[in-house]
Design an enzyme around this catalytic site. Structure first.
Site, PDB file in Angstrom:
ATOM      1  N   ASP A 151       2.116  -9.532  -5.140  1.00  0.00           N
ATOM      2  CA  ASP A 151       1.098  -8.531  -5.486  1.00  0.00           C
ATOM      3  C   ASP A 151      -0.221  -8.982  -4.849  1.00  0.00           C
ATOM      4  O   ASP A 151      -0.648 -10.136  -5.045  1.00  0.00           O
ATOM      5  CB  ASP A 151       0.949  -8.439  -7.016  1.00  0.00           C
ATOM      6  N   ILE A 152      -0.829  -8.076  -4.086  1.00  0.00           N
ATOM      7  CA  ILE A 152      -2.093  -8.450  -3.419  1.00  0.00           C
ATOM      8  C   ILE A 152      -3.187  -8.596  -4.478  1.00  0.00           C
ATOM      9  O   ILE A 152      -3.377  -7.695  -5.309  1.00  0.00           O
ATOM     10  CB  ILE A 152      -2.504  -7.384  -2.384  1.00  0.00           C
ATOM     11  N   ASN A 167     -10.114  -1.122  -1.961  1.00  0.00           N
ATOM     12  CA  ASN A 167     -10.216   0.337  -1.967  1.00  0.00           C
ATOM     13  C   ASN A 167     -11.588   0.803  -2.427  1.00  0.00           C
ATOM     14  O   ASN A 167     -12.187   1.692  -1.823  1.00  0.00           O
ATOM     15  CB  ASN A 167      -9.151   0.934  -2.906  1.00  0.00           C
ATOM     16  N   ASP A 185      -5.374   0.926   3.321  1.00  0.00           N
ATOM     17  CA  ASP A 185      -4.121   1.095   4.086  1.00  0.00           C
ATOM     18  C   ASP A 185      -3.993   0.016   5.161  1.00  0.00           C
ATOM     19  O   ASP A 185      -2.895  -0.518   5.391  1.00  0.00           O
ATOM     20  CB  ASP A 185      -4.077   2.479   4.744  1.00  0.00           C
ATOM     21  N   GLU A 233       0.456  -2.018  -4.094  1.00  0.00           N
ATOM     22  CA  GLU A 233       0.188  -3.261  -3.373  1.00  0.00           C
ATOM     23  C   GLU A 233       1.251  -4.308  -3.670  1.00  0.00           C
ATOM     24  O   GLU A 233       1.020  -5.495  -3.551  1.00  0.00           O
ATOM     25  CB  GLU A 233      -1.219  -3.773  -3.704  1.00  0.00           C
TER      26      GLU A 233
END
Lengths: 176, 320
Positions: B167-168, B175, B184, B210
Site C-alpha cells: 500500500d503506497i 492526490n 496516476d 493504491e
C-alpha cells in the site's frame, strides 16, 4: 514363446539404416505389401479370418501409434487436433470429425486421401478393415474404454472419402 | 416385347424420380420389374439421391443414405464436409481457434479469416479483462485466478507460496496536493519500480486504488521478506517525476504471509497479509511486517551481510 511379437523397436533406426533413401517409401509399395498379404491370408484361411487379422493388426498399430505419435493429450479437442495433425504429417490421411458425442460413445469421422484405399478401383465392398482397427484403437488408447469402428463409406464403394462410425462398445450395448 | 416395355418404363420412372417434385404413387405395376434386383438397386439409388439432395437443399445434414456409387458418394462427401464444418464451427464457438477449413473454396478463406479475427479479438478482450488499464500490469481478477490455481497446487503438493500486499504510504496526500493526474503518474511509476524487483515466476498485480499484490510461488515467508524489502527500498530510492522538473519520493508499507497447511482457501493468506499490512502502517510505515510476525529488519540485515560477504547471493536467497 512368440517370435514376432510387435514392439516399436522393430521399426528400427531409420536414419541410421537408410542414410541415402530416407524413411519414405512409395505408397504403391505399401499397398503392394498389404494387398498381397491379404490375398495370401484369404487364400489360406478364408475371407473372414483375413479380415479379422487385418482388423486386429490395425488395432495393434493404432495403439502403438497413439503411444508414439499422439500422447500425451489432455482433452478430446487436443486428441482430435493432434491426431489430425499427425495423420496428415505422416501421409496417412486427412481426418475430419463430423460429430463427436464422446459422452454418448459415438463419433463419426472421415478420412480423405486414405493411405489404404484412395484411388483404388470401385469394388462392392468397403476395404479399410485395417483402418477400422486402427481408428478404434486410437479411441481406446485415449479413453481406456473398448471401441469399435465401422467403415460405412469408402473410396472403393464410390465415395470420395472414407467415413467411419466409431462407437464405444459398452455404451452402444447399453443403448441397444 | 417385354424388354422394350421395361426400357420405357425404366426411363419414365427414373425421369420421374429425378425430375418431378412428387414421386408417382405405385410407380411400377409390372411384377417382373418389381422383382428385378438390378431394378430394385437402381430404384433405391435414385430414391436416396432424391432424399439426400432434398435434405441438403434444406440444410438438413442428418439424412444418411446407404447406397454406393459415384453421384451419391459425391453428395455424401459434400454432406460430410458440411457436417465437419458444423463441428468446426461448434469448436470455434467453444474457443478452439485452431480450426481451419481447407475444402470449400472461397468459403474456406472467409471462414479462416473470421476465425483468425475472432481469435485476435478474443485474446485482446481477455487481455483487457485481466489487465489494469492505468498501470498495464495484471489486475485483481488475474491475481485471484492465479491464487486459486496456486492454492490448489499447494494443497496437493505442499509446495508453499507467499503473498505480499503493498500500500503506497500517504497516497491521498499526492492526490490532494498535486492532483489526480500526478496521482496516476505515481501509481504507474510505483508499479514499474516494484515490478522490477520480482522474479519471472512471480506475479505482480494492482488490487485497486493504491494497493498492489505480489504472489511468489515456491517461496517461504523468509524468502518473501527479502523480495519485499528489495522492492520497498527500490521504490524509496526512486524519484518519481510528477511534472517537469518536479520529483517526489514515495514509500510503501507491505504485509507478508505464506500459505499454511491449515488454510482452507487462499483468502486466509490474504487476510493474514492484510493484517500484517495494517501492522506495518500502525508501526510507522515504509516497512514490511509479516503474519506470523518475524523481525524482518534483523533478518534482512543478516541476509544483506551474508550476501555482501558472498556467502549467499540475493538470487539464491530470494529463490528460497
Amino acid at each position: 514363446m512368440r517370435k514376432y511379437e510387435f514392439t516399436w523397436d522393430l521399426i528400427g533406426d531409420l536414419e541410421d539404416g537408410r542414410p541415402n533413401l530416407g524413411p519414405q517409401v512409395n505408397l504403391e509399395m505399401y499397398r503392394l505389401m498389404q494387398f498381397t498379404m491379404r490375398d495370401e491370408l484369404e487364400r489360406r484361411f478364408g475371407t473372414e479370418v483375413a479380415d479379422e487379422v487385418f482388423s486386429a493388426a490395425g488395432r495393434i498399430a493404432g495403439g502403438e501409434y497413439y503411444e508414439h505419435h499422439i500422447k500425451p493429450v489432455a482433452s478430446i479437442d487436443e486428441f482430435v487436433s493432434k491426431t489430425q495433425e499427425s495423420l496428415k504429417e505422416n501421409g496417412i490421411g486427412i481426418l475430419r470429425v463430423e460429430e463427436a458425442m464422446l459422452e454418448e460413445g459415438r463419433v463419426i469421422l472421415t478420412i480423405d486421401e486414405d493411405l489404404d484405399c484412395s484411388g483404388l478401383p470401385e469394388l462392392d465392398y468397403e476395404t479399410c478393415i485395417y483402418d477400422e482397427g486402427f481408428v478404434a484403437a486410437l479411441f481406446e488408447s485415449y479413453t481406456k474404454e473398448k471401441w469399435s469402428a465401422e467403415e460405412v463409406d469408402c473410396w472403393c464403394t464410390g465415395a470420395r472419402t472414407c467415413r467411419f462410425v466409431v462407437t464405444q462398445e459398452n455404451l452402444a450395448q447399453a443403448q441397444a | 416385347m417385354p424388354a422394350q416395355r421395361n426400357d420405357e418404363e425404366w426411363i419414365a420412372l427414373i425421369s420421374a424420380f429425378l425430375i418431378n417434385p412428387k414421386v408417382p404413387e405405385n410407380p411400377v405395376d409390372d411384377p417382373d420389374l418389381l422383382h428385378n434386383k438390378d431394378f430394385q438397386k437402381l430404384l433405391r439409388y435414385v430414391s436416396e439421391l432424391r432424399e439426400l439432395s432434398a435434405a441438403l437443399s434444406k440444410g438438413d445434414l442428418q439424412k444418411f443414405v446407404f447406397s454406393k456409387g459415384f453421384v451419391l458418394s459425391n453428395m455424401k462427401a459434400l454432406q460430410s464436409h458440411l457436417r465437419h464444418l458444423a463441428w468446426q464451427t461448434k469448436q470455434v464457438a467453444e474457443g478452439d481457434f485452431s480450426q481451419r477449413v481447407e475444402f470449400l473454396g472461397d468459403f474456406s478463406e472467409s471462414f479462416n479469416e473470421m476465425t483468425t479475427r475472432l481469435q485476435d479479438s478474443t485474446l485482446e478482450l481477455q487481455r483487457l479483462a485481466n489487465m489494469d488499464f492505468l498501470t498495464q500490469i495484471p489486475n485483481r481478477r488475474s491475481a485471484m485466478m492465479y491464487l486459486d490455481q496456486l492454492f490448489s497446487l499447494f494443497k496437493r503438493t505442499q509446495r508453499t507460496f507467499s503473498v505480499l500486499i503493498f500500500d503506497i504510504d500517504f497516497f491521498k496526500h499526492v492526490n490532494d496536493t498535486y492532483g489526480h493526474d500526478a496521482g496516476d503518474l505515481v501509481l504507474k511509476a510505483t508499479s514499474q519500480v516494484l515490478r522490477g524487483s520480482f522474479r519471472e515466476s512471480d506475479m505482480f498485480c494492482r488490487l485497486g486504488g493504491e494497493e498492489f499484490i505480489a504472489i511468489l510461488p515456491e517461496t517461504d515467508l523468509e524468502g518473501a521478506t527479502i523480495i519485499s524489502e528489495r522492492a520497498r527500498t527500490a521504490l524509496a530510492n526512486s524519484p518519481i517525476e510528477i511534472s517537469e522538473g518536479k520529483n517526489v519520493f514515495r514509500t510503501v508499507s507491505i504485509g507478508a504471509s505464506q500459505a499454511m497447511l491449515e488454510d482452507q482457501n487462499y483468502n486466509s493468506i490474504i487476510i493474514r497479509s492484510d493484517s500484517a499490512l495494517y501492522a506495518a502502517k500502525e508501526s510507522g510505515r515504509n516497512k514490511t511486517c509479516t503474519e506470523p510476525p518475524m523481525d524482518v529488519e534483523a533478518y534482512f540485515q543478516k541476509w544483506s551481510m551474508r550476501a555482501d560477504s558472498g556467502k549467499m547471493t540475493r538470487e539464491s536467497a530470494a529463490e528460497r
